[in-house]
Motif scaffolding. Structure first.
Motif, PDB file in Angstrom:
ATOM      1  N   LYS A 103       0.829  -1.118  -0.160  1.00 30.51           N
ATOM      2  CA  LYS A 103       0.143   0.083  -0.035  1.00 30.51           C
ATOM      3  C   LYS A 103       0.789   1.254   0.021  1.00 30.51           C
ATOM      4  N   VAL A 141      -8.537   6.031   8.506  1.00 29.43           N
ATOM      5  CA  VAL A 141      -8.355   4.662   8.110  1.00 29.43           C
ATOM      6  C   VAL A 141      -7.075   4.108   8.367  1.00 29.43           C
ATOM      7  N   LYS A 143      -4.069   1.249   7.652  1.00 31.75           N
ATOM      8  CA  LYS A 143      -3.976   0.171   6.648  1.00 31.75           C
ATOM      9  C   LYS A 143      -2.764  -0.933   6.754  1.00 31.75           C
ATOM     10  N   VAL A 153      -7.458  -3.599   6.721  1.00 32.99           N
ATOM     11  CA  VAL A 153      -7.923  -2.335   6.704  1.00 32.99           C
ATOM     12  C   VAL A 153      -9.004  -2.077   7.889  1.00 32.99           C
ATOM     13  N   GLU A 186      -7.024   9.551   5.103  1.00 33.52           N
ATOM     14  CA  GLU A 186      -7.976  10.324   5.338  1.00 33.52           C
ATOM     15  C   GLU A 186      -9.127   9.466   4.855  1.00 33.52           C
ATOM     16  N   PHE A 187     -10.227   9.587   5.436  1.00 36.78           N
ATOM     17  CA  PHE A 187     -11.534   8.935   5.288  1.00 36.78           C
ATOM     18  C   PHE A 187     -12.182   9.474   4.066  1.00 36.78           C
ATOM     19  N   LEU A 188     -12.552   8.854   2.901  1.00 37.41           N
ATOM     20  CA  LEU A 188     -13.380   9.183   1.822  1.00 37.41           C
ATOM     21  C   LEU A 188     -14.778   8.896   1.901  1.00 37.41           C
ATOM     22  N   GLU A 192     -18.776   3.227  -3.521  1.00 34.88           N
ATOM     23  CA  GLU A 192     -17.555   2.469  -4.363  1.00 34.88           C
ATOM     24  C   GLU A 192     -18.112   1.907  -5.487  1.00 34.88           C
ATOM     25  N   LYS A 214     -18.523  -5.123   0.801  1.00 35.86           N
ATOM     26  CA  LYS A 214     -17.310  -5.558   1.651  1.00 35.86           C
ATOM     27  C   LYS A 214     -17.749  -5.989   3.058  1.00 35.86           C
ATOM     28  N   ASN A 224     -14.962  -5.809   7.749  1.00 38.45           N
ATOM     29  CA  ASN A 224     -14.821  -5.892   6.246  1.00 38.45           C
ATOM     30  C   ASN A 224     -14.558  -7.334   6.117  1.00 38.45           C
ATOM     31  N   MET A 269     -13.512   5.313  -5.210  1.00 38.61           N
ATOM     32  CA  MET A 269     -14.512   5.841  -4.208  1.00 38.61           C
ATOM     33  C   MET A 269     -15.048   7.144  -4.895  1.00 38.61           C
ATOM     34  N   ILE A 278      -8.951   4.220  -4.257  1.00 35.50           N
ATOM     35  CA  ILE A 278      -8.878   3.698  -3.036  1.00 35.50           C
ATOM     36  C   ILE A 278      -7.693   2.635  -2.865  1.00 35.50           C
ATOM     37  N   GLU A 279      -7.589   1.879  -3.736  1.00 34.28           N
ATOM     38  CA  GLU A 279      -6.624   0.761  -3.900  1.00 34.28           C
ATOM     39  C   GLU A 279      -6.726   0.251  -5.265  1.00 34.28           C
TER      40      GLU A 279
HETATM   41  P1  AMP Z   1      -8.792  -1.450   0.470  1.00 32.86           P
HETATM   42  O1  AMP Z   1      -8.286  -3.069   0.945  1.00 32.86           O
HETATM   43  O2  AMP Z   1      -7.788  -0.400   0.667  1.00 32.86           O
HETATM   44  O3  AMP Z   1      -9.640  -1.592  -0.793  1.00 32.86           O
HETATM   45  O4  AMP Z   1      -9.892  -1.247   1.719  1.00 32.86           O
HETATM   46  C1  AMP Z   1     -10.797  -1.875   2.116  1.00 32.86           C
HETATM   47  C2  AMP Z   1     -12.434  -1.215   2.102  1.00 32.86           C
HETATM   48  O5  AMP Z   1     -11.909  -0.268   3.137  1.00 32.86           O
HETATM   49  C3  AMP Z   1     -12.424  -0.334   0.995  1.00 32.86           C
HETATM   50  O6  AMP Z   1     -13.392  -1.176   0.069  1.00 32.86           O
HETATM   51  C4  AMP Z   1     -13.463   0.751   1.514  1.00 32.86           C
HETATM   52  O7  AMP Z   1     -14.694   0.256   1.801  1.00 32.86           O
HETATM   53  C5  AMP Z   1     -12.699   0.945   2.987  1.00 32.86           C
HETATM   54  N1  AMP Z   1     -11.740   2.248   2.860  1.00 32.86           N
HETATM   55  C6  AMP Z   1     -10.382   1.958   2.546  1.00 32.86           C
HETATM   56  N2  AMP Z   1      -9.928   3.218   2.452  1.00 32.86           N
HETATM   57  C7  AMP Z   1     -10.583   3.637   2.823  1.00 32.86           C
HETATM   58  C8  AMP Z   1     -10.688   5.617   2.621  1.00 32.86           C
HETATM   59  N3  AMP Z   1      -9.600   6.063   2.589  1.00 32.86           N
HETATM   60  N4  AMP Z   1     -11.953   5.965   2.844  1.00 32.86           N
HETATM   61  C9  AMP Z   1     -13.024   5.334   3.255  1.00 32.86           C
HETATM   62  N5  AMP Z   1     -12.986   3.937   3.126  1.00 32.86           N
HETATM   63  C10 AMP Z   1     -12.028   3.302   2.890  1.00 32.86           C
END
Ligand code: AMP
Length: 421
Positions: A103, A141, A143, A153, A186-188, A192, A214, A224, A269, A278-279
């Protein structure tokens, strides 16, 4: 052609099912596969991340093309190993797979190339992370840097939760080395969307859109998970949002990787300021694949060969205009510890519902009987002229399947239905 699919989940069952329809297919193998894949492919009992054993198998069986489902073998360099041995394989190199496997690498990449994403702080020690948490306001958030099978996460509502996530990852090392470094983000706010593409190192072709669910419980509550359901319908993004995602996220990513080849999956997002990344995942999503591939009219094997031969630009992909939905049947205690070995009944009845295909995720076939094996067990997938129809069929079929402790979310696709209204 002889084809090998690596992996053992619902995603790989959907991939095997799509490839099985190809005119060019002579024989299909899956390693290690599962109880459902066994009906369509010959299983090889090799773990998905045993790269050397898989290369030896592909060489011995004279496999013409290998396709990789999960992230672990990609991050271990399976594509590099196969290519060195002169074996044809579709997927990114370990270097390019870092977009998913680290990440911190991915966030630095986004920053360098001005790709819209959440603001972030990289932390290599717990002190640093606690220091960051003193300067931010929740929600926030946390990670793990490395691959954590969807468990790395934490979306923390309070600073206390965020500190506890840092403690677990960095001090208690509950996820091992993958939590040695963390990203605080930062929380977005927003909805999604899962945007997948085929890429061949030269050009790319977008797939139809999907949305994953999720969180474990209805209303996006609870922890999640690896994914509780998905649907695919074109209205997940407006044409403007789709164009913006390609222009500001996808293109700059592919132009700045070293010839990325394989599947690229952008987790977006949809914020008020436009789509943000996001990823990235360096492979197909699970359960998104189970709703995307049934909409692909073009022969998947031909598309994979185009990727291997870098001629994707000359291909026009054809997609069905209908909708698809997948409901994931899980063991009640999932994502916690689960008890496997429960007998599954009703699979044939469920499969007879019009438009329904049941993909196996965590199952085992023994003496003609299918047993549960893991937390996410079956993906009841359905097609329909509308999303409402697809959901209706998937849920009718889901009710026909029985095993002890069966559970599933009842609100898959609800956001899509609301948006359509
Ligand atoms: P990721 O493994 O990075 O995709 O994160 C898993 C889940 O966490 C995502 O599908 C989102 O639902 C949530 N998430 C991750 N990063 C954020 C973020 N910056 N803001 C809000 N939700 C997030």
């Amino acid at each position: 052609m002889k084809v090998l699919v690596i992996g053992s989940g619902g995603r790989e069952h959907a991939i095997v099912d799509a490839l099985a329809h190809s005119h060019q297919l002579e024989k299909i193998y899956a390693a290690p596969g599962n109880g459902g894949i066994a009906a369509q492919a010959e299983l090889a009992a090799i773990p998905a991340d045993d790269v050397d054993a898989l290369a030896a198998f592909a060489g011995e069986e004279k496999i013409d093309l290998t396709f990789v489902g999960p992230e672990a073998p990609l991050s271990k360099g399976i594509v590099d190993v196969f290519r060195r041995s002169g074996l044809k394989i579709v997927g990114p190199t370990a270097d390019n797979a870092r977009l998913e496997s680290s990440k911190i690498y991915a966030k630095q990449f986004f920053k360098t190339h001005h790709i819209p994403t959440a603001d972030f702080w990289e932390c290599t020690t717990a002190e640093e992370a606690y220091g960051v948490l003193e300067r931010v306001r929740p929600p926030i958030v946390v990670k793990a840097d490395g691959l954590a099978a969807g468990k790395g996460v934490t979306v923390a509502e309070t600073l206390e939760q965020a500190r506890s996530a840092v403690h677990d990852l960095m001090e208690a090392r509950t996820l091992g080395e993958c939590g040695a470094r963390v990203v605080i983000e930062e929380f977005l706010e927003g909805e999604e969307a899962s945007f997948h593409l085929f890429a061949d190192g030269v050009s790319f072709q977008p797939m139809v859109l999907a949305q994953d669910h999720k969180r474990r419980f209805d209303g996006d509550k609870g922890p999640n998970t690896g994914g509780m359901g998905a649907y695919s319908v074109d209205s997940i993004l407006t044409p403007e949002q789709r164009d913006a995602a390609i222009r500001t996220i996808i293109r700059p990513t592919l132009e700045n990787t070293k010839t990325y080849s394989g599947i690229l999956y952008a987790g977006l997002m949809l914020t008020d300021a436009g789509p943000k990344i996001i990823e990235y995942n360096a492979r197909f999503g699970d359960p998104e694949t189970q709703v995307i591939l049934p909409r692909l009219r073009t022969d998947l094997l031909e598309v994979l060969l185009d990727i291997a031969e870098h001629r994707l630009a000359s291909r026009t992909l054809e997609w069905r205009g209908d909708a698809t939905a997948a409901v994931v049947l899980v063991a009640k205690s999932y994502p916690g510890r689960v008890e496997s070995g429960k007998r599954i009944a009703g699979l044939n009845e469920a499969s007879r519902v019009e438009g329904v295909k049941v993909y196996h995720a965590g199952t085992r076939l023994q003496d003609g009987t299918v047993y549960t094996s893991g937390g996410r067990i079956l993906n009841v997938t359905a097609r329909g002229a509308t999303l409402a129809k697809a959901l209706d069929r998937a849920y009718s079929a889901a009710e026909m399947i029985e095993f002890e402790g069966k559970d599933y979310r009842r609100d898959i696709g609800r956001k899509g239905l609301v948006k359509q209204r």
